[in-house]
Design a protein around this motif. Structure first.
Motif, PDB file in Angstrom:
ATOM      1  N   ALA A 171       9.260   8.777  -4.628  1.00  0.00           N
ATOM      2  CA  ALA A 171       9.079  10.211  -4.869  1.00  0.00           C
ATOM      3  C   ALA A 171      10.176  10.728  -5.791  1.00  0.00           C
ATOM      4  CB  ALA A 171       9.078  10.973  -3.553  1.00  0.00           C
ATOM      5  N   ARG A 172      11.407  10.266  -5.590  1.00  0.00           N
ATOM      6  CA  ARG A 172      12.496  10.691  -6.465  1.00  0.00           C
ATOM      7  C   ARG A 172      12.283  10.206  -7.894  1.00  0.00           C
ATOM      8  NH1 ARG A 172      18.110   9.755  -3.003  1.00  0.00           N
ATOM      9  NH2 ARG A 172      17.648  11.256  -1.313  1.00  0.00           N
ATOM     10  N   ILE A 173      11.844   8.966  -8.008  1.00  0.00           N
ATOM     11  CA  ILE A 173      11.590   8.434  -9.350  1.00  0.00           C
ATOM     12  C   ILE A 173      10.504   9.245 -10.046  1.00  0.00           C
ATOM     13  CG2 ILE A 173      10.672   6.448 -10.604  1.00  0.00           C
ATOM     14  CD1 ILE A 173      12.041   4.671  -8.519  1.00  0.00           C
ATOM     15  N   ARG A 174       9.440   9.570  -9.289  1.00  0.00           N
ATOM     16  CA  ARG A 174       8.369  10.383  -9.882  1.00  0.00           C
ATOM     17  C   ARG A 174       8.882  11.764 -10.288  1.00  0.00           C
ATOM     18  NH1 ARG A 174       3.565  11.342  -6.412  1.00  0.00           N
ATOM     19  NH2 ARG A 174       2.710  12.136  -8.381  1.00  0.00           N
ATOM     20  N   MET A 175       9.748  12.337  -9.437  1.00  0.00           N
ATOM     21  CA  MET A 175      10.288  13.659  -9.747  1.00  0.00           C
ATOM     22  C   MET A 175      11.171  13.599 -10.985  1.00  0.00           C
ATOM     23  SD  MET A 175      12.537  16.165  -7.290  1.00  0.00           S
ATOM     24  CE  MET A 175      11.257  16.080  -6.028  1.00  0.00           C
ATOM     25  N   GLN A 176      12.020  12.547 -11.064  1.00  0.00           N
ATOM     26  CA  GLN A 176      12.869  12.403 -12.237  1.00  0.00           C
ATOM     27  C   GLN A 176      12.050  12.181 -13.497  1.00  0.00           C
ATOM     28  OE1 GLN A 176      15.517   9.222 -11.202  1.00  0.00           O
ATOM     29  NE2 GLN A 176      16.713  10.453  -9.751  1.00  0.00           N
ATOM     30  N   ALA A 177      10.973  11.397 -13.363  1.00  0.00           N
ATOM     31  CA  ALA A 177      10.098  11.174 -14.514  1.00  0.00           C
ATOM     32  C   ALA A 177       9.424  12.470 -14.947  1.00  0.00           C
ATOM     33  CB  ALA A 177       9.043  10.117 -14.179  1.00  0.00           C
ATOM     34  N   ALA A 178       8.991  13.264 -13.968  1.00  0.00           N
ATOM     35  CA  ALA A 178       8.372  14.552 -14.296  1.00  0.00           C
ATOM     36  C   ALA A 178       9.360  15.483 -14.977  1.00  0.00           C
ATOM     37  CB  ALA A 178       7.809  15.193 -13.023  1.00  0.00           C
ATOM     38  N   GLY A 192       0.818  -1.211   0.000  1.00  0.00           N
ATOM     39  CA  GLY A 192       0.000   0.000   0.000  1.00  0.00           C
ATOM     40  C   GLY A 192       0.848   1.257   0.000  1.00  0.00           C
ATOM     41  N   VAL A 193       1.973   1.240   0.751  1.00  0.00           N
ATOM     42  CA  VAL A 193       2.878   2.394   0.768  1.00  0.00           C
ATOM     43  C   VAL A 193       3.438   2.654  -0.640  1.00  0.00           C
ATOM     44  CG1 VAL A 193       5.101   3.223   1.617  1.00  0.00           C
ATOM     45  CG2 VAL A 193       3.468   2.165   3.192  1.00  0.00           C
ATOM     46  N   VAL A 194       3.823   1.582  -1.340  1.00  0.00           N
ATOM     47  CA  VAL A 194       4.326   1.733  -2.704  1.00  0.00           C
ATOM     48  C   VAL A 194       3.262   2.362  -3.606  1.00  0.00           C
ATOM     49  CG1 VAL A 194       5.129   0.500  -4.748  1.00  0.00           C
ATOM     50  CG2 VAL A 194       5.969  -0.154  -2.484  1.00  0.00           C
ATOM     51  N   ALA A 195       2.009   1.863  -3.473  1.00  0.00           N
ATOM     52  CA  ALA A 195       0.929   2.393  -4.307  1.00  0.00           C
ATOM     53  C   ALA A 195       0.680   3.870  -4.009  1.00  0.00           C
ATOM     54  CB  ALA A 195      -0.344   1.573  -4.082  1.00  0.00           C
ATOM     55  N   ILE A 196       0.720   4.235  -2.724  1.00  0.00           N
ATOM     56  CA  ILE A 196       0.512   5.640  -2.355  1.00  0.00           C
ATOM     57  C   ILE A 196       1.649   6.511  -2.877  1.00  0.00           C
ATOM     58  CG2 ILE A 196       0.375   7.230  -0.394  1.00  0.00           C
ATOM     59  CD1 ILE A 196      -1.032   4.991   1.176  1.00  0.00           C
ATOM     60  N   ALA A 197       2.891   6.008  -2.730  1.00  0.00           N
ATOM     61  CA  ALA A 197       4.048   6.785  -3.169  1.00  0.00           C
ATOM     62  C   ALA A 197       4.039   7.006  -4.683  1.00  0.00           C
ATOM     63  CB  ALA A 197       5.334   6.083  -2.743  1.00  0.00           C
ATOM     64  N   MET A 198       3.492   6.053  -5.444  1.00  0.00           N
ATOM     65  CA  MET A 198       3.456   6.172  -6.891  1.00  0.00           C
ATOM     66  C   MET A 198       2.406   7.165  -7.361  1.00  0.00           C
ATOM     67  SD  MET A 198       3.939   2.198  -8.112  1.00  0.00           S
ATOM     68  CE  MET A 198       3.696   2.659  -9.831  1.00  0.00           C
ATOM     69  N   ARG A 199       1.376   7.390  -6.554  1.00  0.00           N
ATOM     70  CA  ARG A 199       0.248   8.209  -6.998  1.00  0.00           C
ATOM     71  C   ARG A 199       0.164   9.570  -6.318  1.00  0.00           C
ATOM     72  NH1 ARG A 199      -1.925   6.278 -11.697  1.00  0.00           N
ATOM     73  NH2 ARG A 199      -1.991   3.991 -11.649  1.00  0.00           N
ATOM     74  N   CYS A 200       0.821   9.716  -5.159  1.00  0.00           N
ATOM     75  CA  CYS A 200       0.581  10.905  -4.348  1.00  0.00           C
ATOM     76  C   CYS A 200       1.871  11.677  -4.094  1.00  0.00           C
ATOM     77  CB  CYS A 200      -0.057  10.509  -3.009  1.00  0.00           C
ATOM     78  SG  CYS A 200      -1.591   9.565  -3.208  1.00  0.00           S
ATOM     79  N   ARG A 201       1.712  12.854  -3.515  1.00  0.00           N
ATOM     80  CA  ARG A 201       2.851  13.705  -3.202  1.00  0.00           C
ATOM     81  C   ARG A 201       3.699  13.095  -2.090  1.00  0.00           C
ATOM     82  NH1 ARG A 201       1.116  19.021  -5.217  1.00  0.00           N
ATOM     83  NH2 ARG A 201      -1.044  18.757  -5.908  1.00  0.00           N
ATOM     84  N   ARG A 202       4.887  13.649  -1.916  1.00  0.00           N
ATOM     85  CA  ARG A 202       5.819  13.066  -0.962  1.00  0.00           C
ATOM     86  C   ARG A 202       5.274  13.109   0.459  1.00  0.00           C
ATOM     87  NH1 ARG A 202      11.952  15.093  -0.935  1.00  0.00           N
ATOM     88  NH2 ARG A 202      11.835  14.078  -2.955  1.00  0.00           N
ATOM     89  N   TRP A 203       4.730  14.246   0.896  1.00  0.00           N
ATOM     90  CA  TRP A 203       4.283  14.339   2.282  1.00  0.00           C
ATOM     91  C   TRP A 203       3.117  13.396   2.550  1.00  0.00           C
ATOM     92  CZ3 TRP A 203      -0.600  15.814   3.797  1.00  0.00           C
ATOM     93  CH2 TRP A 203      -1.406  16.463   2.850  1.00  0.00           C
ATOM     94  N   ILE A 204       2.280  13.157   1.541  1.00  0.00           N
ATOM     95  CA  ILE A 204       1.186  12.198   1.715  1.00  0.00           C
ATOM     96  C   ILE A 204       1.754  10.786   1.813  1.00  0.00           C
ATOM     97  CG2 ILE A 204      -0.865  11.216   0.618  1.00  0.00           C
ATOM     98  CD1 ILE A 204      -1.407  13.926  -0.611  1.00  0.00           C
ATOM     99  N   SER A 205       2.803  10.505   1.032  1.00  0.00           N
ATOM    100  CA  SER A 205       3.431   9.192   1.070  1.00  0.00           C
ATOM    101  C   SER A 205       4.086   8.942   2.435  1.00  0.00           C
ATOM    102  CB  SER A 205       4.460   9.089  -0.045  1.00  0.00           C
ATOM    103  OG  SER A 205       5.162   7.878   0.027  1.00  0.00           O
ATOM    104  N   VAL A 206       4.766   9.980   2.980  1.00  0.00           N
ATOM    105  CA  VAL A 206       5.397   9.828   4.302  1.00  0.00           C
ATOM    106  C   VAL A 206       4.340   9.612   5.382  1.00  0.00           C
ATOM    107  CG1 VAL A 206       6.750  11.009   6.066  1.00  0.00           C
ATOM    108  CG2 VAL A 206       7.445  11.133   3.661  1.00  0.00           C
ATOM    109  N   ALA A 207       3.267  10.401   5.297  1.00  0.00           N
ATOM    110  CA  ALA A 207       2.178  10.228   6.274  1.00  0.00           C
ATOM    111  C   ALA A 207       1.577   8.836   6.156  1.00  0.00           C
ATOM    112  CB  ALA A 207       1.117  11.302   6.054  1.00  0.00           C
ATOM    113  N   GLY A 208       1.439   8.350   4.932  1.00  0.00           N
ATOM    114  CA  GLY A 208       0.911   7.008   4.721  1.00  0.00           C
ATOM    115  C   GLY A 208       1.808   5.946   5.326  1.00  0.00           C
ATOM    116  N   SER A 209       3.133   6.185   5.296  1.00  0.00           N
ATOM    117  CA  SER A 209       4.074   5.226   5.893  1.00  0.00           C
ATOM    118  C   SER A 209       3.831   5.103   7.401  1.00  0.00           C
ATOM    119  CB  SER A 209       5.507   5.658   5.611  1.00  0.00           C
ATOM    120  OG  SER A 209       5.762   5.725   4.231  1.00  0.00           O
ATOM    121  N   PHE A 210       3.703   6.236   8.089  1.00  0.00           N
ATOM    122  CA  PHE A 210       3.451   6.195   9.534  1.00  0.00           C
ATOM    123  C   PHE A 210       2.097   5.565   9.821  1.00  0.00           C
ATOM    124  CE2 PHE A 210       6.820   9.386   9.575  1.00  0.00           C
ATOM    125  CZ  PHE A 210       7.527   9.029  10.718  1.00  0.00           C
ATOM    126  N   LEU A 211       1.076   5.934   9.054  1.00  0.00           N
ATOM    127  CA  LEU A 211      -0.259   5.375   9.304  1.00  0.00           C
ATOM    128  C   LEU A 211      -0.306   3.884   9.008  1.00  0.00           C
ATOM    129  CD1 LEU A 211      -2.508   8.228   7.835  1.00  0.00           C
ATOM    130  CD2 LEU A 211      -2.136   7.649  10.245  1.00  0.00           C
TER     131      LEU A 211
END
Length: 492
Positions: free
Chosen positions: A101-108, A40-59
């Motif tokens: 997040a880095r991969i998404r940024m590099q892709a962008a 789920g963390v991977v899926a969130i990180a692929m679709r959402c912003r970094r801070w949402i991904s970090v928050a998702g990791s803790f949750l």
């Protein structure tokens, strides 16, 4: 709005992981259930912003503890070893979030670079074929609207000052009161207008078109509804866009200046060649005419009739030579200006050849001129007067450049839908490498003592090519030269 949608998506992904873990916790070990949350963390990180991904990791770690580690539905743990599991799971989740997040940024960034490269390629392609400054600016402004999704217009200088009247769009998209802003940008070479430190109350953003030594104009671009043109990467692309447009305008101006310089040099060279070629040919017959006329005027009563006739013949011959020189100059001017209208019809070549030989009877005395005209020659679709002039010039050229008494041949035959006419002589021939040069204006062969302005052969080529034919000079086996003319036989 985009952040809210991403939060909803992250919550949905986490909810799916929680439901799946609750359903499978009786059949799978807790360490295996942790994989569901990491997925789920991977899926969130692929679709959402970094801070949402970090928050998702803790949750995700908290949800794993709450739903999958006994005792359930509490954050208390029965075994302290799970603390290391939580720490490892959190570390892995954070690493996944950061790397994704880095991969998404590099892709962008790669997408932005590709878009920027494509935009600049389209700009270069559009501007490469433009040869006028205004058309280049219009093409660049049109492409800017496509690339940036905003209205764009370019203003070009007029009499040294920027003018809203000289713009690339039919309608003026900015208030006329902002012309001083554009003028400031043009004078100082810095952008100004909306969302800048200079005159930010303007309705548009104004960027200069900077060249190597001067500014060539100003690009005004109105903001799009979402304000994307003010993003840093878009601002950089805008500046590069303006710079490339300025380079294209500068190249166009340089090409125009180079062409004007070339034309001026060519004109000056032609003028010098004309003066050099014509001055001698004008002075010599004029001197002969003047001398003969002066002699007749001062000593006419005392001269014998034979001498008088010789002087009159000299005046007549030199006057005719002057007439030919002036006629050649006028004919060359008419052909170069496109002022010659061909009066073409079907004519028998024998008739044109016979007329020319009859008119040149006096010049051809003392020469053996043989004609070899094939019997199957079709009618030629030509202007008989102009083609007659071609044959006259070629025969006259043979007379000038061959020793007296040597024979001249004139032959004609049909070949592949055309009629070939050849004038052959037995003179010194054409030096190697000069077969094309002798058709240039004012160029004369290096035979000493030969008079002429170097216009006869260029006029021949102009006439023949106006008939959509061709003329070439060839060396004759055994010595001499052949001038070959190809004439059309059908109406074109």
């Amino acid at each position: 709005m985009a952040s809210f949608r991403e939060i909803i998506l992250a919550a949905a992904i986490l909810a799916v992981a929680i439901v799946a873990s609750v359903l499978l916790r009786d059949s799978l070990a807790p360490t295996n259930l942790a994989m569901l949350y990491l997925g789920g963390v991977v899926a969130i990180a692929m679709r959402c912003r970094r801070w949402i991904s970090v928050a998702g990791s803790f949750l995700s770690v908290a949800a794993f503890d709450f739903f999958c580690v006994p005792p359930y539905l509490t954050f208390a743990v029965s075994d302290d070893q799970y603390v290391f599991t939580f720490a490892g799971m959190l570390a892995v989740a954070l690493v996944i979030s950061e790397l994704t997040a880095r991969i998404r940024m590099q892709a962008a960034h790669a997408v932005e670079r590709e878009a920027r490269t494509e935009a600049l390629y389209r700009l270069s392609s559009r501007l490469a074929g433009e040869t006028r400054v205004f058309e280049a600016a219009r093409a660049a402004a049109s492409l800017a609207e496509d690339v940036f999704g905003a209205r764009a217009v370019m203003f070009l200088p007029e009499d040294g000052r920027l003018s809203f009247r000289r713009r690339t769009s039919d309608q003026l998209p900015v208030p006329p009161s902002e012309e001083p802003i554009a003028q400031w940008v043009f004078d100082h070479g810095h952008k100004a207008g909306l969302r800048t430190d200079t005159l930010p109350s303007a309705t548009a953003l104004y960027l200069p078109l900077p060249g190597a030594r001067e500014t060539f104009g100003v690009l005004a671009i109105l903001p799009d509804p979402e304000g994307r043109i003010f993003a840093p990467e878009q601002q950089h692309l805008l500046e590069v866009f303006a710079g490339q447009t300025a380079l294209a305008i500068e190249r166009t101006l340089s090409q125009r200046a180079a062409e004007e310089t070339r034309v001026n040099m060519q004109t000056e060279q032609m003028r010098s060649s004309l003066l050099s070629a014509v001055s001698h040919d004008l002075r010599t017959p004029l001197a002969s005419i003047t001398g003969a006329a002066s002699t007749l005027r001062s000593q006419g009563d005392r001269l014998p009739p034979e001498t008088k006739q010789e002087l009159l013949d000299s005046i007549s011959d030199e006057a005719e030579r002057l007439s030919r020189l002036v006629s050649n100059l006028l004919d060359m001017t008419r052909f170069e200006s496109g002022g010659v209208e061909l009066r073409r019809d079907l004519y028998p070549l024998e008739e044109i050849v016979g007329t020319v030989l009859q008119r040149m009877d006096s010049q051809l005395r003392g020469r053996i001129v043989s004609t070899d005209l094939a019997e199957n020659i079709p009618l030629v679709f030509v202007d008989d007067v102009l083609i007659g002039q071609v044959l006259w010039n070629l025969l006259e050229n043979a007379l000038k450049y061959t020793p007296g008494g040597t024979p001249i041949e004139l032959a004609a035959f049909a070949q592949e839908g055309s009629v070939i006419v050849e004038v052959r002589d037995r003179g010194p021939g054409i030096p190697s490498g000069e077969e094309e040069r002798i058709f240039q204006k004012f160029y004369r062969g290096k035979t000493a003592g030969t008079r002429g302005a170097g216009l006869g052969l260029p006029i021949c080529r102009a006439i023949v090519e106006a008939h959509r034919g061709s003329i070439q000079a060839l060396p004759r086996p055994g010595g001499g030269a052949i001038f070959r003319v190809r004439l059309p036989v059908e109406q074109t």
